[in-house]
Design a protein around this motif. Structure first.
Motif, PDB file in Angstrom:
ATOM      1  N   ASP A 154     -55.469  -0.307 -24.870  1.00 27.86           N
ATOM      2  CA  ASP A 154     -55.051  -0.228 -23.472  1.00 27.86           C
ATOM      3  C   ASP A 154     -55.030  -1.611 -22.822  1.00 27.86           C
ATOM      4  O   ASP A 154     -54.159  -1.907 -22.000  1.00 27.86           O
ATOM      5  N   GLU A 155     -56.004  -2.453 -23.168  1.00 27.50           N
ATOM      6  CA  GLU A 155     -56.042  -3.789 -22.591  1.00 27.50           C
ATOM      7  C   GLU A 155     -54.852  -4.624 -23.037  1.00 27.50           C
ATOM      8  O   GLU A 155     -54.264  -5.364 -22.237  1.00 27.50           O
ATOM      9  N   GLN A 156     -54.452  -4.514 -24.300  1.00 26.27           N
ATOM     10  CA  GLN A 156     -53.282  -5.242 -24.802  1.00 26.27           C
ATOM     11  C   GLN A 156     -52.007  -4.768 -24.095  1.00 26.27           C
ATOM     12  O   GLN A 156     -51.147  -5.574 -23.724  1.00 26.27           O
ATOM     13  N   LYS A 157     -51.900  -3.448 -23.909  1.00 21.63           N
ATOM     14  CA  LYS A 157     -50.740  -2.902 -23.206  1.00 21.63           C
ATOM     15  C   LYS A 157     -50.687  -3.411 -21.765  1.00 21.63           C
ATOM     16  O   LYS A 157     -49.625  -3.781 -21.247  1.00 21.63           O
ATOM     17  N   ARG A 158     -51.854  -3.457 -21.115  1.00 24.17           N
ATOM     18  CA  ARG A 158     -51.905  -3.912 -19.732  1.00 24.17           C
ATOM     19  C   ARG A 158     -51.464  -5.378 -19.622  1.00 24.17           C
ATOM     20  O   ARG A 158     -50.697  -5.737 -18.723  1.00 24.17           O
ATOM     21  N   LEU A 159     -51.928  -6.225 -20.544  1.00 26.43           N
ATOM     22  CA  LEU A 159     -51.562  -7.635 -20.525  1.00 26.43           C
ATOM     23  C   LEU A 159     -50.061  -7.829 -20.738  1.00 26.43           C
ATOM     24  O   LEU A 159     -49.426  -8.663 -20.091  1.00 26.43           O
ATOM     25  N   MET A 160     -49.491  -7.048 -21.670  1.00 27.24           N
ATOM     26  CA  MET A 160     -48.051  -7.161 -21.916  1.00 27.24           C
ATOM     27  C   MET A 160     -47.243  -6.683 -20.712  1.00 27.24           C
ATOM     28  O   MET A 160     -46.233  -7.289 -20.342  1.00 27.24           O
ATOM     29  N   THR A 184     -35.490 -12.800 -22.105  1.00 27.43           N
ATOM     30  CA  THR A 184     -35.888 -12.759 -23.514  1.00 27.43           C
ATOM     31  C   THR A 184     -37.318 -12.261 -23.646  1.00 27.43           C
ATOM     32  O   THR A 184     -37.649 -11.455 -24.529  1.00 27.43           O
ATOM     33  N   SER A 185     -38.196 -12.737 -22.762  1.00 28.02           N
ATOM     34  CA  SER A 185     -39.593 -12.300 -22.780  1.00 28.02           C
ATOM     35  C   SER A 185     -39.708 -10.807 -22.488  1.00 28.02           C
ATOM     36  O   SER A 185     -40.430 -10.077 -23.179  1.00 28.02           O
ATOM     37  N   ILE A 186     -38.998 -10.344 -21.445  1.00 28.25           N
ATOM     38  CA  ILE A 186     -39.041  -8.920 -21.091  1.00 28.25           C
ATOM     39  C   ILE A 186     -38.550  -8.068 -22.256  1.00 28.25           C
ATOM     40  O   ILE A 186     -39.175  -7.057 -22.625  1.00 28.25           O
ATOM     41  N   LYS A 187     -37.436  -8.468 -22.845  1.00 30.25           N
ATOM     42  CA  LYS A 187     -36.888  -7.710 -23.971  1.00 30.25           C
ATOM     43  C   LYS A 187     -37.852  -7.693 -25.149  1.00 30.25           C
ATOM     44  O   LYS A 187     -38.057  -6.650 -25.793  1.00 30.25           O
ATOM     45  N   GLY A 188     -38.457  -8.847 -25.431  1.00 29.16           N
ATOM     46  CA  GLY A 188     -39.382  -8.925 -26.560  1.00 29.16           C
ATOM     47  C   GLY A 188     -40.597  -8.031 -26.392  1.00 29.16           C
ATOM     48  O   GLY A 188     -40.973  -7.298 -27.321  1.00 29.16           O
ATOM     49  N   PHE A 189     -41.214  -8.078 -25.228  1.00 25.12           N
ATOM     50  CA  PHE A 189     -42.422  -7.278 -24.997  1.00 25.12           C
ATOM     51  C   PHE A 189     -42.109  -5.786 -24.947  1.00 25.12           C
ATOM     52  O   PHE A 189     -42.855  -4.965 -25.508  1.00 25.12           O
ATOM     53  N   VAL A 244     -44.516  -8.685 -18.395  1.00 27.20           N
ATOM     54  CA  VAL A 244     -43.189  -8.161 -18.071  1.00 27.20           C
ATOM     55  C   VAL A 244     -42.984  -8.120 -16.559  1.00 27.20           C
ATOM     56  O   VAL A 244     -41.913  -8.495 -16.046  1.00 27.20           O
ATOM     57  N   ASP A 245     -44.017  -7.681 -15.826  1.00 28.86           N
ATOM     58  CA  ASP A 245     -43.923  -7.605 -14.372  1.00 28.86           C
ATOM     59  C   ASP A 245     -43.714  -8.997 -13.767  1.00 28.86           C
ATOM     60  O   ASP A 245     -42.885  -9.177 -12.859  1.00 28.86           O
ATOM     61  N   GLY A 246     -44.436  -9.993 -14.270  1.00 28.69           N
ATOM     62  CA  GLY A 246     -44.271 -11.361 -13.775  1.00 28.69           C
ATOM     63  C   GLY A 246     -42.889 -11.915 -14.073  1.00 28.69           C
ATOM     64  O   GLY A 246     -42.282 -12.595 -13.221  1.00 28.69           O
TER      65      GLY A 246
END
Length: 359
Positions: free
Chosen positions: A165-171, A147-152, A175-177
């Motif tokens: 860019d920082e917001q994209k990196r955090l998201m 659900t988290s992966i799909k949402g992000f 997703v990677d985690g």
């Protein structure tokens, strides 16, 4: 020992057992065949005694492969102590749950007795309910990260230009985690399946347990744990160890994460050599203990079963079941108890040495 013989000098008779019992001698000839085994197989004890066990129990797996050729109790790995329970077929399609125990002449010696237990359809139904519970548990644990992966990913695709860019990196890090979490859950499910079927592959090579422990501690520190929470006690030199490094990593990671997540205070990891005795060859012992509330005495016997959870902090409850399966597949043992500080204490012992063809 025949079907009328006593068990270990006790008054217990093999025919009193609720499960089917079949025992073969060092030559693979049946020397015990109880009443329940006769009921499950349709073979009378008089017809079974003295015959090769492969002929008396022509077992096949659901794919039609002969179980004796897969397990090779008299010719297989000398450190194996038996086979876990699994669903097998007798002639005519009769399903039974079968497990085996190898009684050896000393540690790593030839098989002196092969003890096979059989259980009928009621046990199979319990196994099916357990598998259904496994599927439900894993599905529940998968739902959250997916659900988290799909949402992000949906948010980034829809509003990519609005994020820095920082917001994209955090998201993407999130997703990677979550993807790593899904991968780990799938790996756990596959491991459970392989352990249950007796097909867990062990690919042995030299393993340096001290280096592996230090690497896992460094990893946990990198994930936010305080380094002073860990105490390492390593007795040098350690015996040579020939094991599957990836599987041993799973065991160490599981035990250390459990101590960090469910325990408290200092996590102590001890490594030392274990001398041989009458029932065990030389080995290496690893102990992981914490100073938390520990495991209730009434729950100790359930720690290594499926779905046991020490707390309500999530997880599938499969980790310690997998730990036990991996350690035993290496010919080792794992136990649980209480540490000096009152917390949980897990200890596993792996047999030392290298394969004969490399010595």
């Amino acid at each position: 020992m025949d079907s009328a013989a006593g068990a270990g000098g006790l008054d217990l008779h093999p025919d009193d057992l609720p499960d089917g019992l079949v025992v073969a001698d060092r030559l693979g000839l049946v020397c015990c065949f109880n009443v329940e085994a006769a009921r499950l197989t349709g073979t009378r004890p008089a017809e079974a005694l003295g015959r090769p066990i492969e002929a008396v129990l022509p077992l096949e797996d659901p794919d039609g492969r002969r179980w004796w050729e897969l397990t090779r109790p008299y010719r297989g790995l000398a450190t194996r102590s038996g086979q876990p329970e699994r669903n097998l077929l007798l002639p005519g399609g009769n399903e039974v749950l079968v497990s085996a125990r190898y009684v050896r002449v000393g540690p790593g010696g030839p098989v002196r007795r092969l003890v096979v237990t059989l259980r009928g359809t009621d046990a199979r139904q319990r196994s099916e309910r357990s598998n259904a519970e496994l599927i439900a548990t894993v599905a529940h644990e998968l739902r959250s990260p997916l659900t988290s992966i799909k949402g992000f990913t949906a948010t980034m695709l829809d509003k990519w230009d609005r994020f820095t860019d920082e917001q994209k990196r955090l998201m993407l890090l999130t997703v990677d985690g979550d993807a790593d979490r899904v991968t780990r859950l799938i790996t756990e499910l596959l491991d459970v399946s392989r352990i249950d079927s007796g097909r867990l592959e062990i690919r042995r090579q030299p393993v340096h347990l001290d280096a592996a422990v230090r690497r896992h501690v460094d990893s946990l520190v990198g994930e936010g744990c305080q380094r002073d929470r860990f105490t390492l006690r390593i007795a040098d030199p350690l015996p040579a160890l020939w094991a599957d490094p990836h599987k041993i990593d799973q065991v160490l990671r599981n035990l250390l994460e459990n101590a960090v997540r469910h325990g408290a205070g200092t996590v102590t990891i001890e490594l030392h050599g274990v001398p041989p005795n009458r029932t065990r060859q030389e080995g290496t012992a690893v102990t992981v203990s914490d100073e938390g509330p520990g495991i209730p005495d009434g729950a100790m016997h359930r720690v290594f079963t499926r779905f046991w959870r020490g707390s309500d902090r999530g997880g599938t409850g499969l980790g310690l079941y997998i730990v036990k399966g991996i350690v035993e597949a290496h010919g080792g043992t794992v136990t649980v108890g209480r540490s000096a500080g009152g917390g949980a204490r897990f200890r596993f012992i792996l047999p030392a040495g290298i394969p004969a063809f490399l010595s």
